[in-house]
Structures are given as structure tokens and as C-alpha cells.
Scaffold this motif. Structure first.
Motif, PDB file in Angstrom:
ATOM      1  N   THR A 101      -7.892   8.770   5.734  1.00 45.74           N
ATOM      2  CA  THR A 101      -6.938   8.614   4.636  1.00 45.74           C
ATOM      3  C   THR A 101      -7.666   8.307   3.344  1.00 45.74           C
ATOM      4  OG1 THR A 101      -5.279   7.781   6.176  1.00 45.74           O
ATOM      5  CG2 THR A 101      -4.909   7.347   3.847  1.00 45.74           C
ATOM      6  N   SER A 102      -8.645   7.441   3.397  1.00 47.33           N
ATOM      7  CA  SER A 102      -9.415   7.080   2.209  1.00 47.33           C
ATOM      8  C   SER A 102     -10.167   8.277   1.636  1.00 47.33           C
ATOM      9  CB  SER A 102     -10.397   5.963   2.553  1.00 47.33           C
ATOM     10  OG  SER A 102     -11.213   5.680   1.445  1.00 47.33           O
ATOM     11  N   ALA A 113      -2.916   7.991 -13.015  1.00 48.76           N
ATOM     12  CA  ALA A 113      -2.920   8.446 -11.620  1.00 48.76           C
ATOM     13  C   ALA A 113      -4.335   8.454 -11.060  1.00 48.76           C
ATOM     14  CB  ALA A 113      -2.298   9.834 -11.517  1.00 48.76           C
ATOM     15  N   PHE A 114      -5.307   8.782 -11.902  1.00 44.14           N
ATOM     16  CA  PHE A 114      -6.712   8.709 -11.477  1.00 44.14           C
ATOM     17  C   PHE A 114      -7.056   7.292 -11.034  1.00 44.14           C
ATOM     18  CE2 PHE A 114     -10.899   7.299 -13.083  1.00 44.14           C
ATOM     19  CZ  PHE A 114     -11.695   7.878 -12.111  1.00 44.14           C
ATOM     20  N   ALA A 115      -6.703   6.321 -11.850  1.00 48.87           N
ATOM     21  CA  ALA A 115      -6.993   4.926 -11.502  1.00 48.87           C
ATOM     22  C   ALA A 115      -6.249   4.500 -10.238  1.00 48.87           C
ATOM     23  CB  ALA A 115      -6.629   4.012 -12.669  1.00 48.87           C
ATOM     24  N   PHE A 116      -4.989   4.883 -10.122  1.00 45.95           N
ATOM     25  CA  PHE A 116      -4.197   4.516  -8.953  1.00 45.95           C
ATOM     26  C   PHE A 116      -4.757   5.143  -7.678  1.00 45.95           C
ATOM     27  CE2 PHE A 116       0.177   2.686 -10.042  1.00 45.95           C
ATOM     28  CZ  PHE A 116      -0.319   2.011 -11.138  1.00 45.95           C
ATOM     29  N   THR A 117      -5.131   6.415  -7.733  1.00 45.58           N
ATOM     30  CA  THR A 117      -5.668   7.053  -6.528  1.00 45.58           C
ATOM     31  C   THR A 117      -7.035   6.490  -6.167  1.00 45.58           C
ATOM     32  OG1 THR A 117      -6.482   8.908  -7.858  1.00 45.58           O
ATOM     33  CG2 THR A 117      -4.368   9.204  -6.742  1.00 45.58           C
ATOM     34  N   LEU A 118      -7.825   6.126  -7.168  1.00 49.63           N
ATOM     35  CA  LEU A 118      -9.124   5.500  -6.889  1.00 49.63           C
ATOM     36  C   LEU A 118      -8.927   4.143  -6.209  1.00 49.63           C
ATOM     37  CD1 LEU A 118     -12.221   5.501  -7.192  1.00 49.63           C
ATOM     38  CD2 LEU A 118     -11.886   4.373  -9.390  1.00 49.63           C
ATOM     39  N   ILE A 119      -8.053   3.321  -6.753  1.00 54.86           N
ATOM     40  CA  ILE A 119      -7.781   2.004  -6.165  1.00 54.86           C
ATOM     41  C   ILE A 119      -7.203   2.167  -4.761  1.00 54.86           C
ATOM     42  CG2 ILE A 119      -6.334  -0.051  -6.368  1.00 54.86           C
ATOM     43  CD1 ILE A 119      -6.651   0.290  -9.452  1.00 54.86           C
ATOM     44  N   SER A 120      -6.290   3.119  -4.603  1.00 59.83           N
ATOM     45  CA  SER A 120      -5.680   3.363  -3.299  1.00 59.83           C
ATOM     46  C   SER A 120      -6.726   3.810  -2.282  1.00 59.83           C
ATOM     47  CB  SER A 120      -4.582   4.406  -3.446  1.00 59.83           C
ATOM     48  OG  SER A 120      -4.013   4.698  -2.211  1.00 59.83           O
ATOM     49  N   GLY A 121      -7.608   4.711  -2.681  1.00 61.39           N
ATOM     50  CA  GLY A 121      -8.661   5.177  -1.778  1.00 61.39           C
ATOM     51  C   GLY A 121      -9.581   4.054  -1.348  1.00 61.39           C
ATOM     52  N   VAL A 122      -9.912   3.171  -2.272  1.00 57.51           N
ATOM     53  CA  VAL A 122     -10.767   2.030  -1.940  1.00 57.51           C
ATOM     54  C   VAL A 122     -10.012   1.043  -1.051  1.00 57.51           C
ATOM     55  CG1 VAL A 122     -12.000   0.055  -2.931  1.00 57.51           C
ATOM     56  CG2 VAL A 122     -12.219   2.312  -3.974  1.00 57.51           C
ATOM     57  N   MET A 123      -8.718   0.846  -1.307  1.00 58.11           N
ATOM     58  CA  MET A 123      -7.925  -0.059  -0.456  1.00 58.11           C
ATOM     59  C   MET A 123      -7.896   0.429   0.985  1.00 58.11           C
ATOM     60  SD  MET A 123      -4.666  -1.607  -2.552  1.00 58.11           S
ATOM     61  CE  MET A 123      -3.790  -0.088  -2.626  1.00 58.11           C
ATOM     62  N   TYR A 124      -7.788   1.741   1.173  1.00 57.76           N
ATOM     63  CA  TYR A 124      -7.782   2.279   2.534  1.00 57.76           C
ATOM     64  C   TYR A 124      -9.126   2.070   3.216  1.00 57.76           C
ATOM     65  CZ  TYR A 124      -3.293   4.554   1.826  1.00 57.76           C
ATOM     66  OH  TYR A 124      -1.968   4.805   1.602  1.00 57.76           O
ATOM     67  N   LEU A 125     -10.206   2.077   2.448  1.00 53.66           N
ATOM     68  CA  LEU A 125     -11.522   1.839   3.046  1.00 53.66           C
ATOM     69  C   LEU A 125     -11.655   0.422   3.593  1.00 53.66           C
ATOM     70  CD1 LEU A 125     -14.308   3.533   0.896  1.00 53.66           C
ATOM     71  CD2 LEU A 125     -13.754   3.932   3.287  1.00 53.66           C
ATOM     72  N   VAL A 126     -11.107  -0.530   2.872  1.00 56.39           N
ATOM     73  CA  VAL A 126     -11.255  -1.919   3.296  1.00 56.39           C
ATOM     74  C   VAL A 126     -10.132  -2.395   4.201  1.00 56.39           C
ATOM     75  CG1 VAL A 126     -12.619  -2.523   1.273  1.00 56.39           C
ATOM     76  CG2 VAL A 126     -10.159  -2.834   1.222  1.00 56.39           C
ATOM     77  N   LEU A 127      -9.077  -1.613   4.305  1.00 54.52           N
ATOM     78  CA  LEU A 127      -7.936  -2.011   5.125  1.00 54.52           C
ATOM     79  C   LEU A 127      -8.262  -1.853   6.608  1.00 54.52           C
ATOM     80  CD1 LEU A 127      -4.901  -2.823   5.238  1.00 54.52           C
ATOM     81  CD2 LEU A 127      -4.414  -0.386   5.325  1.00 54.52           C
ATOM     82  N   ARG A 128      -7.978  -2.874   7.344  1.00 54.12           N
ATOM     83  CA  ARG A 128      -8.112  -2.806   8.805  1.00 54.12           C
ATOM     84  C   ARG A 128      -6.727  -3.057   9.405  1.00 54.12           C
ATOM     85  NH1 ARG A 128     -13.111  -3.205  11.258  1.00 54.12           N
ATOM     86  NH2 ARG A 128     -14.814  -3.553   9.825  1.00 54.12           N
ATOM     87  N   LYS A 129      -6.489  -2.379  10.490  1.00 52.90           N
ATOM     88  CA  LYS A 129      -5.199  -2.545  11.152  1.00 52.90           C
ATOM     89  C   LYS A 129      -5.229  -3.859  11.952  1.00 52.90           C
ATOM     90  CE  LYS A 129      -1.914   0.134  13.696  1.00 52.90           C
ATOM     91  NZ  LYS A 129      -1.675   1.187  14.608  1.00 52.90           N
ATOM     92  N   ARG A 130      -4.299  -4.720  11.637  1.00 48.32           N
ATOM     93  CA  ARG A 130      -4.215  -6.024  12.310  1.00 48.32           C
ATOM     94  C   ARG A 130      -2.815  -6.224  12.849  1.00 48.32           C
ATOM     95  NH1 ARG A 130      -6.391  -8.906   7.037  1.00 48.32           N
ATOM     96  NH2 ARG A 130      -8.467  -8.032   7.006  1.00 48.32           N
ATOM     97  N   LYS A 131      -2.676  -7.280  13.630  1.00 48.35           N
ATOM     98  CA  LYS A 131      -1.342  -7.633  14.153  1.00 48.35           C
ATOM     99  C   LYS A 131      -0.511  -8.272  13.099  1.00 48.35           C
ATOM    100  CE  LYS A 131      -2.237  -8.191  19.003  1.00 48.35           C
ATOM    101  NZ  LYS A 131      -2.120  -9.038  20.131  1.00 48.35           N
ATOM    102  N   ILE A 168       0.837  -1.204   0.000  1.00 50.31           N
ATOM    103  CA  ILE A 168       0.000   0.000   0.000  1.00 50.31           C
ATOM    104  C   ILE A 168       0.872   1.254   0.000  1.00 50.31           C
ATOM    105  CG2 ILE A 168      -1.592   1.327   1.443  1.00 50.31           C
ATOM    106  CD1 ILE A 168      -2.948  -1.342   2.105  1.00 50.31           C
ATOM    107  N   ILE A 169       1.944   1.249   0.761  1.00 52.11           N
ATOM    108  CA  ILE A 169       2.840   2.409   0.796  1.00 52.11           C
ATOM    109  C   ILE A 169       3.484   2.623  -0.570  1.00 52.11           C
ATOM    110  CG2 ILE A 169       5.026   3.245   1.750  1.00 52.11           C
ATOM    111  CD1 ILE A 169       4.118   2.029   4.444  1.00 52.11           C
ATOM    112  N   VAL A 170       3.970   1.557  -1.191  1.00 48.51           N
ATOM    113  CA  VAL A 170       4.581   1.674  -2.521  1.00 48.51           C
ATOM    114  C   VAL A 170       3.547   2.142  -3.544  1.00 48.51           C
ATOM    115  CG1 VAL A 170       5.600   0.324  -4.406  1.00 48.51           C
ATOM    116  CG2 VAL A 170       6.426   0.032  -2.076  1.00 48.51           C
ATOM    117  N   PHE A 171       2.337   1.615  -3.465  1.00 44.84           N
ATOM    118  CA  PHE A 171       1.265   2.002  -4.378  1.00 44.84           C
ATOM    119  C   PHE A 171       0.930   3.485  -4.216  1.00 44.84           C
ATOM    120  CE2 PHE A 171      -3.050   1.795  -6.173  1.00 44.84           C
ATOM    121  CZ  PHE A 171      -2.796   1.032  -7.299  1.00 44.84           C
ATOM    122  N   HIS A 172       0.876   3.950  -2.979  1.00 47.22           N
ATOM    123  CA  HIS A 172       0.556   5.354  -2.712  1.00 47.22           C
ATOM    124  C   HIS A 172       1.680   6.271  -3.204  1.00 47.22           C
ATOM    125  CE1 HIS A 172      -1.968   8.117  -0.115  1.00 47.22           C
ATOM    126  NE2 HIS A 172      -1.078   8.900  -0.687  1.00 47.22           N
TER     127      HIS A 172
END
Length: 167
Positions: free
Chosen positions: A99-100, A149-167, A8-12
Motif C-alpha cells: 500500500t505504501s 494532494a502531493f503532500a497528503f499522498t506523501l504523508i499517507s505513503g509514509v504513514m503506511y510504512l510505519v503502520l503495523r497491524k495491532r489488536k 488513515i482511511i479518512v486521510f486517504h
């Protein structure tokens, strides 16, 4: 989980780099002997580039594209900083909603800029302010990078929505 966060960091960062390149580089509209973007027009046979000012036809549209691309780049960078802060501040199981939202605003801004340029490109390049004939050109790689960049930011924004912080 660490691999997912690294991805996710590299994608962003890739999204931000694409936004910077497409905003700054002079290749939104290219031809055999010229290249132009939302800031200036450069002819291959003359050394100084001509800045796009209010003397150009459809200058308001160019200003809208400029503002939207700058906002998109700023939102993308702010979203990355907010992501880093939330990474260490959020409790486990909380979402990266802020973030999303910021990343999706970046996506919206780049979409607006590229859409305006797509819609108004014929009128933009018929101005008498250009030193060479630019109406017989084609979209350049900076324009294509803006849509990527539009596609990348859209995918990134959606990834942040579904991302949950886990161990």
C-alpha cells in the motif's frame, strides 16, 4: 488502534478527493475573464470551452501533465483498495508495504505533473490557439490542490510504512 485506522482511511479518502478535484476541475490557471486547466480553456464571455489539442504550443507538456495526474489518481484509488484488502489479509505485525509503495507512486506522479506545469506554464500559455490572452493569469486553486494532494499522498505513503497491524 481503531481511531488510528479511521484517521488513515479518512486521510486517504481526502487525498483521493483532492486528486480528483485537481485533475477534473478547470482552474489550474485563472485570470479575470478566463480559466484553463490541462483539458480545456474557458472564457467568461463565450459559452463554449475550447479543448486543448495538438494545435496548442507545448501540447506534449500538457499531455504529460494529463497522464501523470490520471496515473496519480488511479494509484491513489488502487492503494486504498490494496489497503482494505491487506487490512483483512495480513497477519498481525506485518507492514502495509505494498500500500505504501503504491501511494508513494501516486505521490511521485502528482509531483511530476505539478512540476511540469510549474516549469512550462509560461510556454503553455503563449499559444495562438487560445481565444483570449491567457498569459496574464495566475495559478488557480486546482493547481494548489495538486500540490496539497502531493503532500497528503506523501504523508499517507509514509504513514503506511510505519503502520503495523495491532489488536
Amino acid at each position: 488502534m481503531l481511531i488510528l485506522l479511521a484517521f488513515i482511511i479518512v486521510f486517504h479518502i481526502t487525498s483521493a478527493a483532492l486528486l480528483f478535484i485537481s485533475t477534473i476541475d478547470n482552474a489550474w490557471w485563472v485570470g479575470d475573464n478566463f480559466s484553463t486547466d490541462v483539458w480545456r480553456m474557458c472564457a467568461m464571455n463565450t459559452s463554449p470551452c475550447v479543448a486543448i489539442t495538438d494545435q496548442f504550443k507545448e501540447y506534449q507538456s500538457i499531455q504529460a501533465v494529463q497522464a501523470s495526474m490520471i496515473l496519480s489518481t488511479i494509484f491513489c484509488c488502487v492503494a486504498f483498495l490494496v489497503f482494505i484488502l491487506q487490512l483483512f489479509r495480513l497477519k498481525q505485525g506485518e507492514r502495509f508495504v505494498l500500500t505504501s509503495i503504491i501511494q508513494l507512486l501516486s505521490c511521485l506522479c502528482v509531483m511530476i505533473a505539478a512540476s511540469i506545469y510549474t516549469d512550462r506554464h509560461e510556454e503553455l500559455h503563449k499559444s495562438s490557439g487560445y481565444t483570449t490572452e491567457v498569459s496574464k493569469g495566475q495559478y488557480g486553486y486546482s493547481f494548489v490542490l495538486a500540490w496539497i494532494a502531493f503532500a497528503f499522498t506523501l504523508i499517507s505513503g509514509v504513514m503506511y510504512l510505519v503502520l503495523r497491524k495491532r489488536k
